[in-house]
Motif scaffolding. Structure first.
Motif, short mmCIF file in Angstrom:
data_model
loop_
_atom_site.label_atom_id
_atom_site.label_comp_id
_atom_site.label_asym_id
_atom_site.label_seq_id
_atom_site.Cartn_x
_atom_site.Cartn_y
_atom_site.Cartn_z
N CYS A 241 0.84 -1.19 0.00
CA CYS A 241 0.00 0.00 0.00
C CYS A 241 0.88 1.24 0.00
CB CYS A 241 -0.91 -0.01 1.23
SG CYS A 241 -1.78 1.55 1.53
N ALA A 242 0.59 2.18 -0.89
CA ALA A 242 1.42 3.36 -1.03
C ALA A 242 1.39 4.25 0.21
CB ALA A 242 0.98 4.18 -2.25
N ILE A 243 0.35 4.14 1.02
CA ILE A 243 0.23 4.97 2.22
C ILE A 243 0.68 4.24 3.47
CG2 ILE A 243 -1.40 6.15 3.76
CD1 ILE A 243 -3.03 6.94 1.32
N SER A 244 0.13 3.05 3.70
CA SER A 244 0.37 2.33 4.96
C SER A 244 1.54 1.36 4.91
CB SER A 244 -0.90 1.56 5.36
OG SER A 244 -1.13 0.49 4.45
N GLY A 245 1.92 0.92 3.71
CA GLY A 245 2.97 -0.08 3.60
C GLY A 245 2.48 -1.50 3.77
N TYR A 246 1.18 -1.70 4.02
CA TYR A 246 0.65 -3.05 4.18
C TYR A 246 0.92 -3.85 2.92
CZ TYR A 246 -1.94 -2.41 8.56
OH TYR A 246 -2.29 -2.24 9.87
N ASP A 247 1.26 -5.15 3.11
CA ASP A 247 1.64 -5.97 1.97
C ASP A 247 0.78 -7.23 1.82
OD1 ASP A 247 2.53 -7.34 4.16
OD2 ASP A 247 4.62 -7.48 3.52
N ALA A 248 -0.37 -7.26 2.48
CA ALA A 248 -1.29 -8.39 2.33
C ALA A 248 -2.14 -8.15 1.08
CB ALA A 248 -2.17 -8.52 3.57
N LEU A 249 -1.85 -8.87 0.01
CA LEU A 249 -2.50 -8.61 -1.27
C LEU A 249 -4.02 -8.65 -1.22
CD1 LEU A 249 -0.14 -10.38 -3.85
CD2 LEU A 249 -0.22 -7.98 -3.15
N PRO A 250 -4.65 -9.58 -0.45
CA PRO A 250 -6.12 -9.57 -0.41
C PRO A 250 -6.70 -8.28 0.18
CG PRO A 250 -5.28 -11.68 0.35
CD PRO A 250 -4.10 -10.76 0.26
N ALA A 251 -5.89 -7.53 0.92
CA ALA A 251 -6.37 -6.29 1.55
C ALA A 251 -6.07 -5.06 0.70
CB ALA A 251 -5.73 -6.13 2.93
N LEU A 252 -5.48 -5.26 -0.48
CA LEU A 252 -5.10 -4.13 -1.33
C LEU A 252 -6.01 -4.02 -2.53
CD1 LEU A 252 -1.20 -4.55 -1.31
CD2 LEU A 252 -2.64 -3.23 0.25
N PHE A 310 -1.81 9.20 9.59
CA PHE A 310 -1.30 9.20 8.22
C PHE A 310 -1.11 10.62 7.69
CE2 PHE A 310 -3.55 4.97 8.07
CZ PHE A 310 -2.40 4.20 7.95
N ASP A 311 -1.64 11.62 8.41
CA ASP A 311 -1.57 13.00 7.93
C ASP A 311 -0.12 13.44 7.76
OD1 ASP A 311 -3.02 15.39 7.20
OD2 ASP A 311 -2.20 16.31 9.01
N ARG A 312 0.16 14.03 6.61
CA ARG A 312 1.49 14.54 6.23
C ARG A 312 2.50 13.43 5.92
NH1 ARG A 312 0.13 19.73 5.02
NH2 ARG A 312 -1.28 20.50 6.64
N ARG A 313 2.06 12.18 5.89
CA ARG A 313 2.98 11.09 5.53
C ARG A 313 3.15 11.07 4.02
NH1 ARG A 313 2.19 4.85 7.36
NH2 ARG A 313 2.45 5.87 9.39
N ARG A 314 4.39 11.01 3.56
CA ARG A 314 4.65 10.95 2.12
C ARG A 314 4.43 9.52 1.64
NH1 ARG A 314 8.73 10.77 -2.03
NH2 ARG A 314 8.53 12.56 -3.44
N ILE A 315 3.73 9.41 0.52
CA ILE A 315 3.44 8.08 0.01
C ILE A 315 4.70 7.46 -0.59
CG2 ILE A 315 1.05 8.73 -0.49
CD1 ILE A 315 1.84 8.77 -3.49
N SER A 316 4.69 6.15 -0.69
CA SER A 316 5.76 5.43 -1.38
C SER A 316 5.47 5.47 -2.88
CB SER A 316 5.83 3.99 -0.91
OG SER A 316 6.11 3.93 0.48
#
Length: 342
Positions: A241-252, A310-316
């Protein structure tokens, strides 16, 4: 809050002309032939002499008397109307936000007929002409489809230009895709035919039992293309996820930066890979991404929630800069977000 979008199968100039009164047709032709021109609007002394209806009002939304559809809008004062600049997209189209008449909202009791006339255009896929003030003159942007209506912000999103026989970039699904899908799926009753002129489904029998509604067919066709789109985004963002970094594909989910508009929307730069909940919040304009810094902006409704971290966090961003999210599409979304959260 609700965001209303066009629910038909596809949008086209030809389909629209089959729905509106005949008096609208020369008006549409005027907008097509004057697209891009800067000067006085076709009003009073400048109005075409042989036009069967008035093309424009003194300001705001113009709805010809006795008709259901608006014919044009004028963006004359961004401060009053809350309108933003024209956002030029990378597919050659443009988007613009237009604020409804102040102190009124859509279908609420007592709402003005002018806002409802734009909602009618949205629901039926009918375009409007757009005038945008530049200095002391106006630019005719041509015809645009109403793409969505955010009832909390009171903002209409318009997308143009609309052309004859060339609406592919603006059409959610092309007529050819519909015909192929109906032929291959064979899921419709024998008394249901695809009308290639109106781009709608015609029910020939008296019974509608077992019919396929527009929404489900549109979703099926969108999903058919969406699988490749999601796969491309998973690869571009390394499955995170570009914002959270989560890598569980079913959740993306593959999230469109602006509304889905057919094949032109299925390039990686037109989307972003987000966790499902974050994608939903983005689509509802409760969070946004600054196009200049790629920082997440969290709206006021989420300030006292866990999402505020997440406010002001730069996306990946993808390693390949060509796959970065389109700044033009981010700008179009962000302007709507700012009007909702200012």
């Amino acid at each position: 809050m609700s965001i209303e979008t066009y629910q038909g199968l596809t949008l086209s100039y030809e389909r629209a002309t089959s729905l509106v009164p005949d008096s609208y047709l020369p008006a549409y032709q005027w907008f097509l032939s004057h697209e891009g021109e800067v000067g006085p609007r076709p009003w009073k002394d400048h109005a075409p002499k042989d036009m069967p209806i008035t093309l424009v009002a003194q300001r705001g939304i113009h709805k010809p008397g006795g008709q259901d559809y608006a014919i044009s809008i004028t963006i004359a004062n961004p401060t009053i109307y809350g309108a933003d600049s024209v956002h030029l997209l990378d597919d050659g189209t443009w988007m613009i936000q237009y604020c409804e008449h102040h102190h009124n909202t859509g279908r609420k009791p007592g709402s003005p007929r002018y806002n409802q006339a734009l909602i009618n255009c949205l629901e039926d896929g009918v375009p409007v002409g757009v005038f945008y003030k530049t200095g002391n003159e106006y630019q005719c942007l041509g015809l645009a489809f109403l793409e969505s209506y955010n009832n909390m912000a009171g903002i209409f999103t318009l997308h143009g230009p609309v052309h004859k026989l060339d609406s592919g970039a603006l059409s959610p699904i092309s007529a050819k895709e519909i015909e192929d899908a109906l032929e291959n799926a064979a899921k419709l009753r024998a008394d249901v035919l695809f009308n290639s002129k109106t781009l709608d489904l015609d029910y020939l029998g008296s019974s509608h039992e077992g019919k396929r509604d527009f929404t489900s067919l549109k979703r099926d066709l969108k999903n058919a293309h969406g699988e490749t789109f999601k796969t491309d985004l998973i690869e571009a963002y390394n499955g995170q996820c570009a914002i959270s970094g989560y890598d569980a594909l079913p959740a993306l989910n593959a999230t469109y930066l602006s509304s889905y508009l057919g094949a032109a929307s299925n390039t990686p730069s037109a989307g972003i890979l987000l966790r499902t909940d974050l994608g939903t919040l983005y689509q509802q304009s409760l969070i946004s991404i600054r196009p200049d810094t790629y920082e997440v902006m969290v709206g006021g409704a989420l300030r006292n929630t866990a999402y505020n971290h997440f406010d002001r966090r730069r996306i990946s961003l993808p390693s390949n800069e060509q796959l970065w999210p389109s700044k033009a599409r981010l700008e179009a979304h962000h302007s709507s977000f700012m009007q909702l959260n200012c």
